[in-house]
Enzyme design. Structure first.
Site, PDB file in Angstrom:
ATOM      1  N   PHE A 153       0.881  -1.158   0.000  1.00 42.24           N
ATOM      2  CA  PHE A 153       0.000   0.000   0.000  1.00 42.24           C
ATOM      3  C   PHE A 153       0.930   1.221   0.000  1.00 42.24           C
ATOM      4  CE2 PHE A 153      -2.743   3.147   2.048  1.00 42.24           C
ATOM      5  CZ  PHE A 153      -3.984   2.866   1.510  1.00 42.24           C
ATOM      6  N   ASP A 155       2.578  -5.085   8.717  1.00 48.91           N
ATOM      7  CA  ASP A 155       1.376  -4.261   8.585  1.00 48.91           C
ATOM      8  C   ASP A 155       0.184  -5.220   8.463  1.00 48.91           C
ATOM      9  OD1 ASP A 155      -0.807  -2.811   7.562  1.00 48.91           O
ATOM     10  OD2 ASP A 155       0.514  -1.320   6.648  1.00 48.91           O
ATOM     11  N   TYR A 183     -10.316   0.541  11.091  1.00 48.00           N
ATOM     12  CA  TYR A 183     -11.576   0.865  10.406  1.00 48.00           C
ATOM     13  C   TYR A 183     -11.924  -0.118   9.300  1.00 48.00           C
ATOM     14  CZ  TYR A 183      -8.045   3.331   7.569  1.00 48.00           C
ATOM     15  OH  TYR A 183      -6.926   3.652   6.847  1.00 48.00           O
TER      16      TYR A 183
END
Ligand SMILES: *Cc1c(COP(=O)(O)O)cnc(C)c1O
Length: 403
Positions: free
Chosen positions: A135, A204, A229
């Site tokens: 990412f 991560d 989230y």
């Protein structure tokens, strides 16, 4: 078609997690985007209303103590800990994933340098390896961390990491699940390889925590970060978390040593002295409203085991792939998600020429996934609230859209 519909009915009837869906606010949209923004847990609105009206509105400053605001980062960290296979006292909630990537990576390099100081060979560990397919934010921060610490950044495919490790390796930043393809990387094997080379492993967990077992303690992971989230349903922009393995906490030298990480934050001393334990990962005043929304959101996990979540996740993605094969015209899409369970996260990524346009049409028909440039349709499966009949419907609508 009718065969897959009745199979979906059977799978839903046998789904031990089916009733957990009632803990969320949902409608008849097939929501396959929980890996971007998890759905709203039903208990959150009332909790947030209480935090605002009573804790803030009436108790005001007293809430830092009386409502447990000050200790929320560690307390909520301990609630997340079992979901990622960590014993209590190692996870702290706060800041964004991006900020935590920075803290973890710089701290990892500092630990590696600390090891080298007493090393008679004078080994200078000056390389950071980073997943080249990561990412983007992780890559940007790794580049900055490398520049600040005087390291060279080596971006490479996770499969090439073992061959690139060596006496110069300081830290390695990897994703547990690739956000684009949904590929699950070998956390135990890669962590062991990094350790064998004398480096530190930073993971991560954004796309794995809450969807599958992580086993941080079991696999000896050094540092880990993740957002709340996505599969943890904490709400838009809810704070992220940082895991520092207990055995390393005394050596965790934060590059952002704000007053919240001080051993005596209200001593207001000019000299910095780090707090012991996970608290050392804190920076400044926590964002209480979103943090306490997250705390309420985590209650959906009461009585839910991550192993059951993983089993359902694999059943959902298997079933989706089967329905896609049945409904979507040959050659219109190609799955980028590994077929092997051991290499699959909780999403299915389909390469499709006109993916951007196709996703718009799916959303208009009540099937929400997302589009990742340039040509990926991404569908996330949140086992806590996604059912098999929905999966069948999503694939059927996709087939009709592409037919
Ligand atoms: C979602 C995600 C992030 C998000 O970072 P923020 O700081 O919360 O914007 C970072 N890394 C990965 C791998 C992600 O999937």
């Amino acid at each position: 078609m009718s065969e897959l519909i009745s199979l979906a009915g059977e799978l839903d009837a046998g789904d031990a997690l089916a009733r957990v869906r009632d803990r969320f606010v949902l409608d008849d949209v097939v929501y396959l985007d929980g890996n971007s923004l998890g759905a709203l847990p039903a208990g959150v609105p009332a909790r947030v209303a209480d935090v605002v009206a009573r804790q803030w509105g009436e108790l005001r400053i007293r809430s830092w103590e009386e409502s447990g605001w000050w200790t929320a980062p560690e307390r909520i960290g301990d609630r997340i800990a079992p979901l990622v296979g960590a014993a209590a006292g190692q996870v702290v909630v706060g800041d964004s994933t991006s900020v935590n990537v920075f803290k973890a990576l710089v701290a990892a390099v500092r630990m590696a340098r600390g090891d080298a100081e007493g090393d008679s060979r004078g080994a200078a560990r000056d390389e950071i390896l980073v997943d080249a397919t990561t990412f983007p934010t992780d890559g940007y921060l790794a580049e900055s961390a490398a520049r600040l610490t005087g390291c060279t950044l080596r971006p490479l495919a996770p499969a090439d990491v073992p061959g690139a490790l060596g006496p110069r390796t300081a830290a390695v930043l990897l994703n547990h699940v690739d956000y684009r393809t949904g590929r699950l990387h070998d956390l135990p094997g890669l962590t062991a390889a990094v350790h064998a080379a004398g480096g530190y492993a930073v993971w991560d967990l954004c796309h794995s925590a809450g969807a599958l077992p992580v086993g941080l303690d079991e696999h000896g992971v050094d540092l880990a970060v993740g957002c709340t989230y996505k599969y943890l349903n904490g709400g838009p922009g809810s704070p992220a978390y940082l895991y520092v393995r207990r055995g390393l906490q005394d050596r965790f030298d934060s590059p952002l040593p704000g007053w919240n990480s001080h051993a005596e934050p209200f001593g207001m001393r000019p000299e910095y002295a780090p707090a012991p334990g996970a608290v050392r990962g804190r920076v400044g005043t926590p964002d209480i409203l979103s943090m306490l929304a997250l705390e309420a959101a985590l209650e959906v996990w009461d009585g839910v085991g991550i192993e059951a979540v993983r089993a359902k996740s694999l059943a959902l993605t298997d079933f989706f792939l089967r329905c896609v094969e049945e409904y979507v015209p040959e050659g219109r899409v190609e799955s980028l998600t590994p077929a092997a369970h051991a290499e699959r996260g909780s999403q299915v990524a389909l390469r499709c020429d006109d993916a951007g346009d196709v996703m718009k049409r799916l959303v208009a028909r009540g099937v929400v996934g997302d589009f990742r440039a340039p040509d990926v349709l991404r569908f996330g499966f949140t086992p806590l609230y996604t059912g098999f009949a929905e999966v069948e419907r999503a694939a059927r609508v996709l087939g009709e859209t592409l037919g």
